[in-house]
Design a protein around this motif. Structure first.
Motif, PDB file in Angstrom:
ATOM      1  N   ALA A  65       0.766  -0.930   0.463  1.00  0.00           N
ATOM      2  CA  ALA A  65       0.782  -0.039  -0.099  1.00  0.00           C
ATOM      3  C   ALA A  65       0.723   1.187  -0.057  1.00  0.00           C
ATOM      4  O   ALA A  65       0.706   2.497  -0.902  1.00  0.00           O
ATOM      5  CB  ALA A  65      -1.066  -0.291   1.212  1.00  0.00           C
ATOM      6  N   ARG A  66       2.052   1.484   0.562  1.00  0.00           N
ATOM      7  CA  ARG A  66       2.939   2.469   0.647  1.00  0.00           C
ATOM      8  C   ARG A  66       3.808   3.149  -0.465  1.00  0.00           C
ATOM      9  O   ARG A  66       3.632   3.308  -0.940  1.00  0.00           O
ATOM     10  CB  ARG A  66       3.743   2.565   1.700  1.00  0.00           C
ATOM     11  CG  ARG A  66       4.466   1.108   1.529  1.00  0.00           C
ATOM     12  CD  ARG A  66       5.708   0.942   2.837  1.00  0.00           C
ATOM     13  NE  ARG A  66       5.864   1.066   4.146  1.00  0.00           N
ATOM     14  CZ  ARG A  66       6.935   1.821   4.696  1.00  0.00           C
ATOM     15  NH1 ARG A  66       8.198   1.927   4.261  1.00  0.00           N
ATOM     16  NH2 ARG A  66       6.564   2.298   5.735  1.00  0.00           N
ATOM     17  N   ASP A  67       3.477   1.106  -1.267  1.00  0.00           N
ATOM     18  CA  ASP A  67       4.324   1.800  -2.683  1.00  0.00           C
ATOM     19  C   ASP A  67       3.343   2.254  -3.602  1.00  0.00           C
ATOM     20  O   ASP A  67       3.345   2.856  -4.646  1.00  0.00           O
ATOM     21  CB  ASP A  67       4.888   0.362  -3.298  1.00  0.00           C
ATOM     22  CG  ASP A  67       5.643   0.536  -2.418  1.00  0.00           C
ATOM     23  OD1 ASP A  67       7.150   2.070  -1.821  1.00  0.00           O
ATOM     24  OD2 ASP A  67       6.720  -0.865  -1.774  1.00  0.00           O
ATOM     25  N   ASN A  68       2.046   1.380  -3.506  1.00  0.00           N
ATOM     26  CA  ASN A  68       1.015   1.706  -4.705  1.00  0.00           C
ATOM     27  C   ASN A  68       0.477   3.081  -4.564  1.00  0.00           C
ATOM     28  O   ASN A  68      -0.056   3.951  -4.970  1.00  0.00           O
ATOM     29  CB  ASN A  68      -0.240   1.165  -4.349  1.00  0.00           C
ATOM     30  CG  ASN A  68      -1.088   1.633  -5.577  1.00  0.00           C
ATOM     31  OD1 ASN A  68      -0.712   1.506  -6.355  1.00  0.00           O
ATOM     32  ND2 ASN A  68      -3.126   1.863  -4.743  1.00  0.00           N
ATOM     33  N   THR A  69       0.155   4.347  -3.211  1.00  0.00           N
ATOM     34  CA  THR A  69       0.508   5.235  -3.151  1.00  0.00           C
ATOM     35  C   THR A  69       0.898   6.725  -3.392  1.00  0.00           C
ATOM     36  O   THR A  69       1.063   7.966  -2.697  1.00  0.00           O
ATOM     37  CB  THR A  69      -0.560   5.909  -1.776  1.00  0.00           C
ATOM     38  OG1 THR A  69       0.348   4.807  -0.695  1.00  0.00           O
ATOM     39  CG2 THR A  69      -2.224   5.050  -1.276  1.00  0.00           C
ATOM     40  N   ASN A  70       2.282   5.844  -3.530  1.00  0.00           N
ATOM     41  CA  ASN A  70       3.309   6.908  -3.047  1.00  0.00           C
ATOM     42  C   ASN A  70       3.742   7.883  -2.091  1.00  0.00           C
ATOM     43  O   ASN A  70       4.198   8.832  -2.124  1.00  0.00           O
ATOM     44  CB  ASN A  70       3.539   8.177  -4.087  1.00  0.00           C
ATOM     45  CG  ASN A  70       4.943   8.710  -4.636  1.00  0.00           C
ATOM     46  OD1 ASN A  70       5.878   8.120  -4.617  1.00  0.00           O
ATOM     47  ND2 ASN A  70       4.998   9.613  -5.252  1.00  0.00           N
ATOM     48  N   TYR A  92       1.951  -0.652   9.239  1.00  0.00           N
ATOM     49  CA  TYR A  92       3.114   0.900   8.273  1.00  0.00           C
ATOM     50  C   TYR A  92       3.023   0.298   7.127  1.00  0.00           C
ATOM     51  O   TYR A  92       4.124   0.712   6.388  1.00  0.00           O
ATOM     52  CB  TYR A  92       4.572  -0.398   9.279  1.00  0.00           C
ATOM     53  CG  TYR A  92       4.446  -0.294  10.547  1.00  0.00           C
ATOM     54  CD1 TYR A  92       4.766   0.734  11.012  1.00  0.00           C
ATOM     55  CD2 TYR A  92       4.116  -1.231  11.136  1.00  0.00           C
ATOM     56  CE1 TYR A  92       4.684   1.256  12.975  1.00  0.00           C
ATOM     57  CE2 TYR A  92       4.536  -1.573  12.664  1.00  0.00           C
ATOM     58  CZ  TYR A  92       4.442  -0.357  13.026  1.00  0.00           C
ATOM     59  OH  TYR A  92       4.761  -0.551  14.919  1.00  0.00           O
ATOM     60  N   GLY A  93       2.031   0.032   6.554  1.00  0.00           N
ATOM     61  CA  GLY A  93       1.707   0.060   4.939  1.00  0.00           C
ATOM     62  C   GLY A  93       2.355  -1.221   3.741  1.00  0.00           C
ATOM     63  O   GLY A  93       2.591  -1.073   2.583  1.00  0.00           O
ATOM     64  N   PHE A  94       2.745  -2.252   5.344  1.00  0.00           N
ATOM     65  CA  PHE A  94       2.899  -3.647   4.359  1.00  0.00           C
ATOM     66  C   PHE A  94       2.308  -4.188   4.355  1.00  0.00           C
ATOM     67  O   PHE A  94       1.215  -4.451   5.336  1.00  0.00           O
ATOM     68  CB  PHE A  94       4.151  -3.600   4.759  1.00  0.00           C
ATOM     69  CG  PHE A  94       5.652  -3.018   4.663  1.00  0.00           C
ATOM     70  CD1 PHE A  94       6.886  -3.014   3.710  1.00  0.00           C
ATOM     71  CD2 PHE A  94       6.225  -3.058   6.177  1.00  0.00           C
ATOM     72  CE1 PHE A  94       7.728  -2.539   3.230  1.00  0.00           C
ATOM     73  CE2 PHE A  94       6.654  -1.378   5.993  1.00  0.00           C
ATOM     74  CZ  PHE A  94       8.195  -1.329   4.952  1.00  0.00           C
ATOM     75  N   GLY A  95       2.347  -4.976   2.879  1.00  0.00           N
ATOM     76  CA  GLY A  95       1.234  -6.185   2.662  1.00  0.00           C
ATOM     77  C   GLY A  95       1.253  -7.427   3.675  1.00  0.00           C
ATOM     78  O   GLY A  95       2.308  -7.473   3.977  1.00  0.00           O
TER      79      GLY A  95
END
Length: 245
Positions: free
Chosen positions: A89-94, A160-163
């Motif tokens: 998620a943290r990468d998909n949303t930059n 923390y935004g990780f899958g």
């Protein structure tokens, strides 16, 4: 085209841009300066399914939700706070703080009681603040709802935004996906796990692309003075044409 008419056109364009900016239906954060960048987050009112392993499905879902509301006025892209087996998620949303510091993130309440129809609230100061484990809360894009009607939000993600391995979105029937809780700040990403493909899915957290605070908009008095200036320029132009005719 002579300099006089280029000046008239330039001032006319400035006035049109100013009026357009004044008529924009979305409030701008008042704690930022012209030229600062920021982002807007929201929570979808309608529920998405959780069975797709394609991140594009979720991004398109939140994009359609934003574009069907006043959020479309931002004229930006939208991505979902969800994780699949291949995308965090943290990468998909930059919003990965290890990649980019990011910008302040806000949420917009499109309608609320009282004289002010829109309320902008800061959710996080930057990407690190967003993923500090303390959680975040966004308003729904639905103009008549102050909170989501769906308690569970689909994430497939930890705080923390990780899958979450084995619990990302797109699990087969019989599997489970991680869901967040819309009413609990520190559990916004990870509250529990729900069975995939049943229960009607859930809402999605979403975020905009990077937005820029526009320059200062002239007060009505200033606009009136510019209007008089345009009239004067036009009159001078006509006089010049008459003298040279």
């Amino acid at each position: 085209m002579n300099m006089l008419f280029r000046t008239i056109l330039g001032v006319s364009g400035f006035l049109l841009a100013s009026v357009s900016a004044q008529g924009a239906p979305i409030a701008i954060p008042n704690d930022l300066n012209p030229g600062d960048t920021y982002r807007i987050g929201f929570l979808t009112y309608y529920a998405a399914e959780d069975t797709s392993a394609d991140i594009n499905y979720y991004n398109q879902f939140v994009t359609d939700a934003a574009n069907a509301s006043l959020l479309a006025s931002f004229g930006t892209t939208w991505t979902a706070f969800v994780s699949t087996a291949t995308v965090n998620a943290r990468d998909n949303t930059n919003t990965n703080p290890l990649v980019d510091t990011g910008a302040p993130i806000y949420t917009v309440r499109l309608f609320q009681p009282g004289p002010f129809p829109r309320l902008v609230e800061r959710v996080a100061s930057d990407n690190l603040d967003l993923w500090d484990g303390q959680g975040a809360q966004f308003y729904t894009e639905h103009p008549l709802s102050y909170a989501t009607t769906h308690q569970n939000t689909l994430t497939g993600t930890d705080k923390y935004g990780f899958g979450v391995p084995g619990f990302t979105l797109g699990q087969p029937l019989g599997g489970f996906v991680t869901v967040g809780r819309a009413y609990s700040g520190n559990e916004w990403m990870q509250s529990t796990a729900g069975p995939a493909g049943v229960g009607g899915g859930g809402s999605l957290w979403a975020i905009s692309g990077f937005l820029t605070v526009p320059g200062a908009i002239p007060e009505p008095t200033t606009l009136a003075l510019f209007g008089l200036g345009l009239a004067g320029l036009g009159f001078a132009a006509r006089r010049r044409v008459q003298r040279t005719g």
